[in-house]
Design a protein around this motif. Structure first.
Motif, PDB file in Angstrom:
ATOM      1  N   LEU A 130     -12.359   0.610 -13.191  1.00  0.00           N
ATOM      2  CA  LEU A 130     -12.184  -0.802 -12.847  1.00  0.00           C
ATOM      3  C   LEU A 130     -11.945  -1.630 -14.109  1.00  0.00           C
ATOM      4  CD1 LEU A 130     -12.213  -3.223 -10.936  1.00  0.00           C
ATOM      5  CD2 LEU A 130     -14.710  -3.291 -11.181  1.00  0.00           C
ATOM      6  N   THR A 131     -12.736  -1.386 -15.146  1.00  0.00           N
ATOM      7  CA  THR A 131     -12.590  -2.143 -16.387  1.00  0.00           C
ATOM      8  C   THR A 131     -11.222  -1.916 -17.013  1.00  0.00           C
ATOM      9  OG1 THR A 131     -14.979  -1.957 -16.770  1.00  0.00           O
ATOM     10  CG2 THR A 131     -13.603  -2.584 -18.651  1.00  0.00           C
ATOM     11  N   PRO A 181     -24.157 -10.295 -10.103  1.00  0.00           N
ATOM     12  CA  PRO A 181     -24.353 -10.735 -11.498  1.00  0.00           C
ATOM     13  C   PRO A 181     -25.281  -9.807 -12.271  1.00  0.00           C
ATOM     14  CG  PRO A 181     -24.440 -12.609 -10.020  1.00  0.00           C
ATOM     15  CD  PRO A 181     -24.444 -11.384  -9.150  1.00  0.00           C
ATOM     16  N   GLU A 182     -26.402  -9.415 -11.639  1.00  0.00           N
ATOM     17  CA  GLU A 182     -27.332  -8.506 -12.309  1.00  0.00           C
ATOM     18  C   GLU A 182     -26.710  -7.127 -12.496  1.00  0.00           C
ATOM     19  OE1 GLU A 182     -29.534 -11.717 -10.225  1.00  0.00           O
ATOM     20  OE2 GLU A 182     -28.003 -10.284  -9.602  1.00  0.00           O
ATOM     21  N   PHE A 183     -25.953  -6.688 -11.512  1.00  0.00           N
ATOM     22  CA  PHE A 183     -25.289  -5.387 -11.588  1.00  0.00           C
ATOM     23  C   PHE A 183     -24.331  -5.333 -12.771  1.00  0.00           C
ATOM     24  CE2 PHE A 183     -21.430  -2.950 -10.184  1.00  0.00           C
ATOM     25  CZ  PHE A 183     -21.976  -1.673 -10.311  1.00  0.00           C
ATOM     26  N   PHE A 184     -23.476  -6.336 -12.912  1.00  0.00           N
ATOM     27  CA  PHE A 184     -22.498  -6.320 -13.998  1.00  0.00           C
ATOM     28  C   PHE A 184     -23.146  -6.638 -15.346  1.00  0.00           C
ATOM     29  CE2 PHE A 184     -19.408  -6.954 -10.457  1.00  0.00           C
ATOM     30  CZ  PHE A 184     -18.688  -5.788 -10.681  1.00  0.00           C
ATOM     31  N   GLN A 185     -24.253  -7.388 -15.345  1.00  0.00           N
ATOM     32  CA  GLN A 185     -24.969  -7.625 -16.597  1.00  0.00           C
ATOM     33  C   GLN A 185     -25.513  -6.331 -17.188  1.00  0.00           C
ATOM     34  OE1 GLN A 185     -27.778 -10.988 -15.727  1.00  0.00           O
ATOM     35  NE2 GLN A 185     -27.303 -11.552 -17.840  1.00  0.00           N
ATOM     36  N   SER A 186     -25.820  -5.378 -16.332  1.00  0.00           N
ATOM     37  CA  SER A 186     -26.391  -4.109 -16.795  1.00  0.00           C
ATOM     38  C   SER A 186     -25.338  -3.195 -17.425  1.00  0.00           C
ATOM     39  CB  SER A 186     -27.071  -3.382 -15.636  1.00  0.00           C
ATOM     40  OG  SER A 186     -26.104  -2.876 -14.716  1.00  0.00           O
ATOM     41  N   GLN A 187     -24.083  -3.648 -17.440  1.00  0.00           N
ATOM     42  CA  GLN A 187     -22.969  -2.872 -17.997  1.00  0.00           C
ATOM     43  C   GLN A 187     -22.886  -1.477 -17.365  1.00  0.00           C
ATOM     44  OE1 GLN A 187     -23.558  -3.020 -22.275  1.00  0.00           O
ATOM     45  NE2 GLN A 187     -22.552  -5.009 -22.394  1.00  0.00           N
ATOM     46  N   PRO A 188     -22.646  -1.441 -16.054  1.00  0.00           N
ATOM     47  CA  PRO A 188     -22.574  -0.158 -15.353  1.00  0.00           C
ATOM     48  C   PRO A 188     -21.373   0.663 -15.806  1.00  0.00           C
ATOM     49  CG  PRO A 188     -21.755  -1.918 -13.946  1.00  0.00           C
ATOM     50  CD  PRO A 188     -22.330  -2.587 -15.171  1.00  0.00           C
ATOM     51  N   HIS A 189     -21.409   1.950 -15.514  1.00  0.00           N
ATOM     52  CA  HIS A 189     -20.324   2.843 -15.918  1.00  0.00           C
ATOM     53  C   HIS A 189     -19.191   2.728 -14.895  1.00  0.00           C
ATOM     54  CE1 HIS A 189     -18.398   6.152 -17.958  1.00  0.00           C
ATOM     55  NE2 HIS A 189     -18.291   6.833 -16.837  1.00  0.00           N
ATOM     56  N   ILE A 190     -18.270   1.819 -15.161  1.00  0.00           N
ATOM     57  CA  ILE A 190     -17.116   1.590 -14.275  1.00  0.00           C
ATOM     58  C   ILE A 190     -15.844   1.544 -15.127  1.00  0.00           C
ATOM     59  CG2 ILE A 190     -18.265   0.472 -12.321  1.00  0.00           C
ATOM     60  CD1 ILE A 190     -17.709  -2.220 -13.685  1.00  0.00           C
ATOM     61  N   PRO A 191     -15.554   2.624 -15.831  1.00  0.00           N
ATOM     62  CA  PRO A 191     -14.397   2.601 -16.744  1.00  0.00           C
ATOM     63  C   PRO A 191     -13.065   2.373 -16.048  1.00  0.00           C
ATOM     64  CG  PRO A 191     -15.217   4.839 -16.458  1.00  0.00           C
ATOM     65  CD  PRO A 191     -16.231   3.927 -15.836  1.00  0.00           C
ATOM     66  N   GLY A 220     -10.971   5.583 -22.966  1.00  0.00           N
ATOM     67  CA  GLY A 220     -10.926   6.384 -24.182  1.00  0.00           C
ATOM     68  C   GLY A 220     -11.219   7.849 -23.922  1.00  0.00           C
ATOM     69  N   LYS A 221     -11.154   8.638 -24.989  1.00  0.00           N
ATOM     70  CA  LYS A 221     -11.398  10.071 -24.883  1.00  0.00           C
ATOM     71  C   LYS A 221     -12.826  10.387 -24.446  1.00  0.00           C
ATOM     72  CE  LYS A 221      -7.919  11.257 -28.377  1.00  0.00           C
ATOM     73  NZ  LYS A 221      -7.670  11.880 -29.711  1.00  0.00           N
ATOM     74  N   ASP A 222     -13.746   9.448 -24.695  1.00  0.00           N
ATOM     75  CA  ASP A 222     -15.140   9.648 -24.300  1.00  0.00           C
ATOM     76  C   ASP A 222     -15.400   9.241 -22.856  1.00  0.00           C
ATOM     77  OD1 ASP A 222     -14.842   6.939 -24.526  1.00  0.00           O
ATOM     78  OD2 ASP A 222     -16.531   6.637 -25.900  1.00  0.00           O
ATOM     79  N   GLY A 223     -14.339   8.831 -22.140  1.00  0.00           N
ATOM     80  CA  GLY A 223     -14.493   8.446 -20.739  1.00  0.00           C
ATOM     81  C   GLY A 223     -14.944   7.016 -20.532  1.00  0.00           C
ATOM     82  N   LYS A 224     -15.056   6.249 -21.604  1.00  0.00           N
ATOM     83  CA  LYS A 224     -15.484   4.863 -21.507  1.00  0.00           C
ATOM     84  C   LYS A 224     -14.290   3.933 -21.706  1.00  0.00           C
ATOM     85  CE  LYS A 224     -20.107   5.851 -23.346  1.00  0.00           C
ATOM     86  NZ  LYS A 224     -21.097   5.530 -24.414  1.00  0.00           N
ATOM     87  N   ALA A 225     -14.404   2.759 -21.119  1.00  0.00           N
ATOM     88  CA  ALA A 225     -13.336   1.771 -21.274  1.00  0.00           C
ATOM     89  C   ALA A 225     -13.345   1.212 -22.688  1.00  0.00           C
ATOM     90  CB  ALA A 225     -13.518   0.640 -20.265  1.00  0.00           C
ATOM     91  N   THR A 226     -12.173   1.044 -23.262  1.00  0.00           N
ATOM     92  CA  THR A 226     -12.066   0.514 -24.616  1.00  0.00           C
ATOM     93  C   THR A 226     -10.782  -0.276 -24.779  1.00  0.00           C
ATOM     94  OG1 THR A 226     -11.967   1.070 -26.969  1.00  0.00           O
ATOM     95  CG2 THR A 226     -10.965   2.637 -25.438  1.00  0.00           C
ATOM     96  N   GLU A 227     -10.844  -1.313 -25.609  1.00  0.00           N
ATOM     97  CA  GLU A 227      -9.651  -2.108 -25.933  1.00  0.00           C
ATOM     98  C   GLU A 227      -9.389  -2.101 -27.433  1.00  0.00           C
ATOM     99  OE1 GLU A 227     -10.593  -5.947 -24.459  1.00  0.00           O
ATOM    100  OE2 GLU A 227     -10.492  -5.378 -22.339  1.00  0.00           O
TER     101      GLU A 227
END
Length: 471
Positions: free
Chosen positions: A348-349, A336-346, A412-419
């Motif tokens: 999986l997301t 829970p704490e790990f995912f609350q920190s919004q880790p860089h897991i593009p 996305g182009k920046d390497g981050k997950a986006t919807e």
């Protein structure tokens, strides 16, 4: 969690067709009667020359309509209808009922209808749904309050503890097993304890629960309940189990306990008391297990399998542990704490988002309060609209390679997950968007991470069944 939204669609043939000869008796009788009357295409004509009513998908059998086409392959049926009626609004007649479907994301704007759905699916009484204010003014607000992002973390933490315990207690089979059975068993064990405590043993009535769950989509789309007798019988037995649970010592979570206190104070009938505790469990089990299962099924068949997701999780977990020395042990002990920190897991997301796009549908139903125009068609007061988000998600105009599962689609182009770049509606839209969507994402990520870090899944090439080994 809003039980009208975010429903994972099971596209398995055995879930779409009657399994026993007795299940065919009523449909066959209806079809025979229709044939005696005479076959003919049923065309819908407006009674007012000044109104342009939505077209009705033509069918050969009066009253029965498009029932069998929907049973056989709903995806193919709605894809063909969407192509035939590009305005994005059309009617479908099944078993004497006409529902109007919307396949354009631009018109998903009318408020949701819950009362009829709640009665058909869960058998809430009219006294509760229409005559009493308790459901509208107390039960629903309490549910939404308890799963709001600022209040949901105790439940998330409890689920993380319970799925970790359930996984450790799981006896790994010596032979290959069904991945569906594996995932749903773990999810049921962890979810039931999290929400209802140890005294509700869902495995004691799992077959009834499964029969009930498999029939929900039919009654949600207004199939006459007398055509769903197995569903009705199983639902009654499930309701009775929850009623019995209420009448013995139990330790429920805050949300379930608050719901129980409300309905007891409202002097509900025994029937509605059982329904009141049965209803929260269904959306829980209609979302997390099926989203997780489909992700595993789709990803494990790809050449890279699950390895890139596990590698990404481990890298993010190592970075998180290095930055949070106050937590001892591996990051998997603190999900829970790990995912609350919004880790860089593009990856999986994105893979979760793509799984929901590719496999999900939502019962996003709208009731029309007054005559209105929609895409140039007159929608009459009392009509029911079904916002068909699945066709939006499979629309080539909305998504490139829409009929393919592309795990990286939402990176996305920046390497981050986006919807944000898409008309993406797995949890419905507008005022009826599922209030439990944040809660569901936490559960899916925690469930998948726990499974992937504790088991090694491989496909049994001889049986096309994943082999499960301790990790």
């Amino acid at each position: 969690m809003d039980s009208l939204n975010a429903t994972i669609l099971r596209l398995l043939d055995e879930h779409r067709l009657p399994r026993a000869w007795a299940d065919w008796v009523v449909p066959a009788a209806a079809a025979s009667t229709a044939l005696v009357v005479g076959l003919g295409i049923v065309w819908h004509k407006s009674g007012n020359d000044h109104e342009r009513r939505p077209p009705i998908v033509p069918s050969w059998i009066p009253w029965w309509g498009s029932e069998w086409a929907l049973e056989r392959d709903p995806d193919a049926f709605f894809k063909a209808a969407q192509q035939q009626y590009p305005d994005g609004v059309f009617g479908v007649k099944t078993a004497g009922t006409t529902l109007y479907y919307v396949t354009s994301s631009s018109v998903f704007t009318i408020s949701v209808v819950q009362l009829t759905w709640g009665k058909n699916c869960f058998s809430w009484s009219d006294d509760v749904l229409r005559k009493s204010s308790t459901f509208r003014e107390e039960i629903l607000p309490a549910d939404h309050r308890n799963i709001a992002p600022k209040n949901m973390m105790p439940l998330v933490e409890s689920f993380a503890r319970n799925i970790s315990r359930v996984v450790k207690e799981y006896q790994v089979p010596t032979e290959s097993v069904s991945l569906e059975e594996f995932v749903t068993l773990l999810a049921h064990r962890a979810t039931s304890v999290t929400w209802y405590g140890p005294t509700l043993n869902i495995e004691e009535f799992y077959d009834d629960w499964k029969n009930f769950d498999e029939g929900v989509w039919k009654v949600a789309l207004m199939y006459p309940t007398w055509l769903c007798r197995r569903f009705q019988a199983s639902r009654a037995r499930v309701r009775q189990r929850f009623w019995e649970y209420m009448n013995k010592p139990h330790e429920a979570c805050q949300m379930v306990q608050e719901r129980e206190d409300i309905v007891r104070n409202a002097d509900f009938s025994e029937h509605d008391l059982g329904v009141s505790l049965m209803t929260p469990y269904w959306p829980l089990m209609a979302n997390v297990p099926w989203a997780s299962l489909w992700l595993l099924i789709l990803q494990i068949q790809r050449p890279e399998s699950l390895a890139p997701i596990i590698t990404e999780l481990d890298a993010a977990g190592e970075a998180w542990s290095a930055a949070h020395l106050e937590f001892s042990g591996p990051y998997t002990d603190h999900l829970p704490e790990f995912f609350q920190s919004q880790p860089h897991i593009p990856l999986l997301t994105s893979t979760i988002s793509e799984t929901l796009r590719f496999t999900s549908d939502s019962y996003s139903m709208r009731g029309v309060l007054e005559d209105t125009l929609l895409s140039g068609y007159t929608i009459k007061k009392g009509d029911t609209l079904v916002c068909l988000t699945r066709r939006v998600h499979r629309d080539e105009n909305e998504f490139e390679r829409a009929e393919e599962f592309v795990p990286t689609r939402f990176i996305g182009k920046d390497g981050k997950a986006t919807e944000s770049e898409y008309n993406y509606l797995p949890f419905g839209g507008g005022v009826s968007m599922c209030s439990g969507r944040f809660f569901a994402y936490y559960h899916i990520k925690i469930f998948l991470t726990t499974v992937l870090k504790n088991f090694k899944l491989e496909v049994d090439q001889g049986r096309s069944t994943p082999v499960i080994q301790s990790g």
